[in-house]
Each structure stands twice: as structure tokens, then as C-alpha cells.
Write an enzyme that holds these catalytic residues in place. Structure first.
Site, PDB file in Angstrom:
ATOM      1  N   SER A 108      -3.898  -2.479   7.140  1.00 46.71           N
ATOM      2  CA  SER A 108      -4.569  -1.677   6.121  1.00 46.71           C
ATOM      3  C   SER A 108      -5.857  -1.100   6.665  1.00 46.71           C
ATOM      4  O   SER A 108      -6.230  -1.345   7.807  1.00 46.71           O
ATOM      5  CB  SER A 108      -4.842  -2.525   4.880  1.00 46.71           C
ATOM      6  OG  SER A 108      -5.906  -3.418   5.171  1.00 46.71           O
ATOM      7  N   LYS A 109      -6.524  -0.357   5.816  1.00 46.26           N
ATOM      8  CA  LYS A 109      -7.782   0.305   6.159  1.00 46.26           C
ATOM      9  C   LYS A 109      -8.782  -0.621   6.850  1.00 46.26           C
ATOM     10  O   LYS A 109      -9.494  -0.205   7.758  1.00 46.26           O
ATOM     11  CB  LYS A 109      -8.433   0.854   4.889  1.00 46.26           C
ATOM     12  CG  LYS A 109      -8.023   2.258   4.573  1.00 46.26           C
ATOM     13  CD  LYS A 109      -9.009   3.252   5.154  1.00 46.26           C
ATOM     14  CE  LYS A 109      -8.366   4.509   5.699  1.00 46.26           C
ATOM     15  NZ  LYS A 109      -8.019   4.461   7.094  1.00 46.26           N
ATOM     16  N   ARG A 110      -8.819  -1.866   6.395  1.00 45.44           N
ATOM     17  CA  ARG A 110      -9.847  -2.739   6.961  1.00 45.44           C
ATOM     18  C   ARG A 110      -9.577  -3.082   8.427  1.00 45.44           C
ATOM     19  O   ARG A 110     -10.412  -3.668   9.094  1.00 45.44           O
ATOM     20  CB  ARG A 110     -10.032  -4.000   6.107  1.00 45.44           C
ATOM     21  CG  ARG A 110      -8.936  -4.999   6.234  1.00 45.44           C
ATOM     22  CD  ARG A 110      -8.998  -6.054   5.148  1.00 45.44           C
ATOM     23  NE  ARG A 110      -7.734  -6.708   5.029  1.00 45.44           N
ATOM     24  CZ  ARG A 110      -7.375  -7.767   5.754  1.00 45.44           C
ATOM     25  NH1 ARG A 110      -8.201  -8.294   6.611  1.00 45.44           N
ATOM     26  NH2 ARG A 110      -6.182  -8.290   5.602  1.00 45.44           N
ATOM     27  N   HIS A 111      -8.393  -2.722   8.930  1.00 48.23           N
ATOM     28  CA  HIS A 111      -8.118  -2.944  10.346  1.00 48.23           C
ATOM     29  C   HIS A 111      -8.466  -1.720  11.181  1.00 48.23           C
ATOM     30  O   HIS A 111      -8.057  -1.597  12.323  1.00 48.23           O
ATOM     31  CB  HIS A 111      -6.647  -3.322  10.546  1.00 48.23           C
ATOM     32  CG  HIS A 111      -6.263  -4.569   9.812  1.00 48.23           C
ATOM     33  ND1 HIS A 111      -5.488  -4.547   8.688  1.00 48.23           N
ATOM     34  CD2 HIS A 111      -6.607  -5.858  10.022  1.00 48.23           C
ATOM     35  CE1 HIS A 111      -5.346  -5.790   8.233  1.00 48.23           C
ATOM     36  NE2 HIS A 111      -6.017  -6.598   9.022  1.00 48.23           N
ATOM     37  N   GLY A 112      -9.214  -0.800  10.574  1.00 55.69           N
ATOM     38  CA  GLY A 112      -9.621   0.397  11.316  1.00 55.69           C
ATOM     39  C   GLY A 112      -8.691   1.554  11.014  1.00 55.69           C
ATOM     40  O   GLY A 112      -8.015   1.564   9.988  1.00 55.69           O
TER      41      GLY A 112
END
Ligand code: GLU
Ligand code: ZN
Length: 492
Positions: free
Chosen positions: A254-258
Site C-alpha cells: 500500500s501507499k505506506r510502502h512508498g
């Protein structure tokens, strides 16, 4: 079914193209090319609430940028078009009518509120929420009553209540699903638009797909789709579900992984070649240990047999490593043309200059590119050739500018360069060595502060390459300026 392989990538335009989608598209393309087949792009835009034209064009743009060229589809056309599902509604209506006529599908007048209520009740009593089939056999009076109430029906497929549905997956082998877990699912919504599982099957058949290669998350849709194939009397294609892509901590990516969308990677300075190479390795492994793969070589080797069953772990470090490789190895003109937009965006050069100074930029890229991992970084590392700067790297100030004789050495070095007859790599290097030698110092004593003075940094390409490319005037000016800076800022 034609002998010739026909496969498709069928994105729903509800967002940008992510690496998962790009990997699915890539595997389809590889399979098509390896088998001298056809690769089709079909836009599944029947979900009018979530689909946007902007997403569709962004997906098309990303695929083109990656070099994943389709043979039939948007912008290309083809015999099996149109390739947007929103333009194929007549076909779906015709096919669903057949099922209604044959009693294989039926109108369901249950309202969303009623369905929700029943679902909640089922959950409360610990049962799996399934549609109970109550509209399968409505009498004409009941239907008339519902119509009079203004209810808008959906259409459901009659799914056998017993037995099993077997999916033969080219990657996973046989996967068995109990029919009892399925219900009579909706194939047409009350707004007259087909659902994914229906439209997809109608099109895969109409477009004569031989293989359906898609993400693992669709495996649970496949038994439903097989029921649609059977009801419509279509021959089944072959299925292959490619493994999921997980984050390094094995959670959903997801987004939090870049960055996850292709355009984000592009904007961060990744090359299409690197992304393709990296995606190739996400879930597929070549015969040997080689990890650098151009598309042509992968096409030659690709087979679904070597696609893993287990999830692939996404690792941006590996992608970055691959990108560094391609930055070094690909054609110099190509890399130069790729980095220029980054330089312009950063205000390092302007459009005009990028044309006038093209050859110069190319030489700079040539000596600098093996030190950067992305185009963005490359643009930053060569900015000093075009722009003066007024900050020196902190670490360099401590190590090189704080030496007792640094200012004096820089001033002397500048003078020597000013007076050189010929200004080349070899003459400037010799001048530096002669000067430091005569002072009983090592060349490094001058080389390090000079690098910091003219580039602002402590590391970079060979100093004498830089000196020549930067030119005598700028080099001398920056060396003198640094000497002044040291005298003003570093207390003795
Ligand atoms: N539109 C579906 C998706 O984007 C396609 C799935 C399939 O390939 O059948 O997930
Ligand atoms: Zn119903």
C-alpha cells in the site's frame, strides 16, 4: 478456439496503473510474444461510479511508457473491438437475454435494503451470508406486484446448489471449489449494466481468449465465471493466476510502502527498462542466476511453468539497484534524453539550453552516470555544472576546508590553472601534482578541497574530468571563492 494464443490485460480504470497491474500486463505480453500470439488491452469500465476516463488514459499512458505495447485495444483497434466494455453493452444484453430465455438466469426483485437486512441476520446467527434464491420461481402475480412497487430488478445466475467446480490453473494445478459456498450471484445490476464476472466472460469468449492470466486475487472469481461459461455454452479458456505481490513485511502492498504506481516511479527517476526487468523477477524466475534481463531475452525464456505459486515480495532496493545498472549501461544518448526533463523540472537548465548544450550535457552524463541510482539523483549530482551553489557539504568542510593550509592551497591551485597553456585532463592533473610535490604534499591535499570547492561535494566523478568539463573560468572562480569562504568562515 483458435490455435493462436490470445491473451489480454483487462484493467478497471478506477485508479492509476500500479506495479501489480503492470506485472499482470507484462506476464500477458511475455506469454503472447513467446508464443507468437496476440496481446489485447481491454478496458473494463462498466462500473460507472468508480471508472474514470482520466484513469483509463493514465493506464494507457503508463503501459505505453513501460513499452508494453498491445496488438489490439484502445488507440490500436482490432477485429474484436470495441475494447472498452462501456461500448459493448448491447452484446451483454443479448447474452443475458439468452440465459433468461433458457431459464438459466432470473430477475431478482429484492431491494438492496432487504438484502442487507438478510445478510446481517445471517451473520448474527453465525451463518455465511448467501442469497437464498427466493426469486428463482416467482409467480407472475408476484412479479406484477414488485413491478407495481417500482422495484428495479437485478439479474442473477442460477448456480448449482451441490457439487464442485474445478479450476485447472496452469500455475497452481487443480483448485476445487464447493458450489455450496456460491450463491446465485448478480450478473446484471438494476441499472442495466453487467457485473464484472459476467462482462468479463462474455468478452473473453467474444474476443477468443485462449488463456486468462490474471492476479491471484481473482482466483475466487474463476469458479463463478466457469458457471457463466457453462450457462452460456462457451468453451473454457485456460487459467493462470499469478502470485500476489506483498510488502517486505508480507502485508498487502500500500501507499505506506512508498511509491506503488508506475507514474510515481517514473517521476522518481526510474527507467521503464528497470521497472520491466524488476517486474519480470516478481513471481517469475529465469533458468539461470542472471538478474538483468531485457524484454527480448525474457520473451525468449518466458514460460508459465516458472511462475511461482508463492507470493512475491516487493523490494524497492532491488529495483533501485537494477535502475543503477541500466543508468550505467544503456545507450548514452538515451540516458541523456531521459535525464534532461528532470534537469528542466529542477530548474538546472531550461528547454532552450537543453538543445543548445546537448553535446555538453551528454559528456557530463557520461562521466557522472555511474554514481547515480535514479534519473532524479543524476540530475542533482550534475547540477553544479550549470549552477553556482553557495553551500558546501558539511562533512567536507570538516575534513578538507578546515585544514590549516586549505585556503592557501586553493588559491595557489587556481593560479596554476589560470596560467596553464593547455587546459586538458592530463595538463591539469600534472599541474596539481607538480604544485603539491613542490610543497612536499600529496596530490590529495589539493584534490579533495578542490572537489569540494568546485562541486560542493566530497564525492563525484574523477576530478580532472570535472575540471575540464566545467572549464577553466568556472574552476578558477570557484576555487578562489572557496578560499575566501574558508578565510571568512573558518576560525584559525
Ligand atoms: N477488471 C479486472 C481487474 O482489473 C480484470 C480481472 C481479469 O483479468 O479478469 O481486476
Ligand atoms: Zn430476490
Amino acid at each position: 478456439m483458435p490455435n493462436k494464443v490470445r491473451v489480454r490485460f483487462a484493467p478497471s480504470p478506477t485508479g492509476s496503473l500500479h506495479i501489480g497491474g503492470a506485472r499482470t500486463a507484462l506476464f500477458n505480453l511475455l506469454f503472447a510474444r513467446h508464443n507468437k500470439g496476440t496481446f489485447i488491452l481491454r478496458i473494463e469500465d462498466t462500473d460507472t461510479e468508480r471508472s474514470t476516463e482520466e484513469s483509463a488514459s493514465q493506464i494507457v499512458r503508463s503501459l505505453k511508457w513501460l513499452g508494453l505495447d498491445w496488438d489490439e485495444g484502445p488507440e490500436k483497434g482490432g477485429e474484436y473491438g470495441p475494447y472498452f466494455q462501456s461500448q459493448r453493452l448491447e452484446l451483454y444484453k443479448r447474452e443475458v437475454q439468452k440465459l433468461l430465455d433458457e431459464g438459466k438466469a432470473y430477475y431478482c426483485y429484492c431491494t438492496p435494503e432487504e438484502l442487507k437486512e438478510r445478510r446481517e441476520a445471517a451473520l448474527k446467527s453465525g451463518k455465511a451470508p448467501r442469497y437464498d434464491g427466493r426469486c428463482r420461481n416467482l409467480s407472475s402475480e408476484q412479479i406484477a406486484k414488485f413491478k407495481a412497487e417500482g422495484r428495479k430488478p437485478t439479474i442473477r445466475l442460477k448456480v448449482p446448489e451441490q457439487g464442485q467446480t474445478e479450476v485447472y490453473d496452469l500455475i497452481r494445478g487443480k483448485v476445487v471449489f464447493e458450489n455450496s459456498v456460491l450463491d446465485d450471484f448478480i450478473i446484471f445490476k438494476s441499472n442495466g449494466v453487467p457485473t464484472y464476472n459476467f462482462a468479463c466472460v462474455v468478452d473473453d469468449h467474444a474476443m477468443e481468449m485462449t488463456h486468462i492470466i490474471r492476479a491471484e486475487e481473482h482466483l475466487s472469481n474463476t469458479p463463478k465465471q466457469i458457471h457463466v461459461y457453462n450457462a452460456l455454452g462457451y468453451e473454457l479458456p485456460q487459467f493462470a493466476h499469478v502470485p500476489m505481490i506483498l510488502a517486505p513485511d508480507r502485508s498487502k502492498l500500500s501507499k505506506r510502502h512508498g511509491a506503488t504506481s508506475v507514474e510515481e516511479f517514473r517521476d522518481q527517476g526510474y527507467l521503464a527498462e528497470s521497472i520491466i526487468n524488476y517486474l519480470t523477477l516478481l513471481g517469475w524466475s529465469p533458468e539461470g542466476n542472471e538478474e538483468i534481463f531485457g524484454l527480448d531475452k525474457t520473451i525468449e525464456e518466458f514460460s508459465l511453468k516458472r511462475v511461482n505459486k508463492t507470493a512475491a515480495i516487493y523490494d524497492v532496493k532491488k529495483l533501485t539497484w537494477i535502475n543503477g545498472h541500466y543508468l550505467r549501461e544503456l545507450d548514452l544518448d538515451y540516458i541523456t534524453k531521459q535525464v534532461i526533463p528532470f534537469m528542466i523540472k529542477k530548474g538546472i537548465i531550461d528547454e532552450q539550453q537543453s538543445k543548445e548544450d546537448y553535446e555538453y550535457i551528454k559528456k557530463i552524463v557520461d562521466v557522472s552516470r555511474d554514481r547515480a541510482k535514479t534519473l532524479d539523483e543524476l540530475a542533482d549530482t550534475i547540477a553544479f555544472f550549470f549552477k553556482d551553489f553557495d553551500e558546501y557539504e558539511e562533512k567536507g568542510i570538516r575534513k578538507h576546508f578546515s585544514k590549516e593550509n586549505a585556503a592557501e592551497l586553493l588559491t595557489k591551485g587556481a593560479e596554476v590553472l589560470e596560467n596553464l597553456q593547455e587546459f586538458t585532463h592530463d595538463t591539469t592533473e600534472k599541474a596539481f601534482r607538480d604544485l603539491t610535490g613542490s610543497l612536499g604534499l600529496k596530490a590529495a591535499a589539493l584534490i579533495h578541497p578542490t572537489r569540494l570547492a568546485i562541486t560542493g561535494r566530497t564525492i563525484g566523478p574523477g576530478l580532472f574530468d570535472i575540471i575540464v568539463l566545467l572549464g577553466r573560468e568556472k574552476v578558477v572562480e570557484r576555487m578562489k571563492k572557496a578560499a575566501e569562504w574558508i578565510n571568512e568562515n573558518i576560525s584559525k
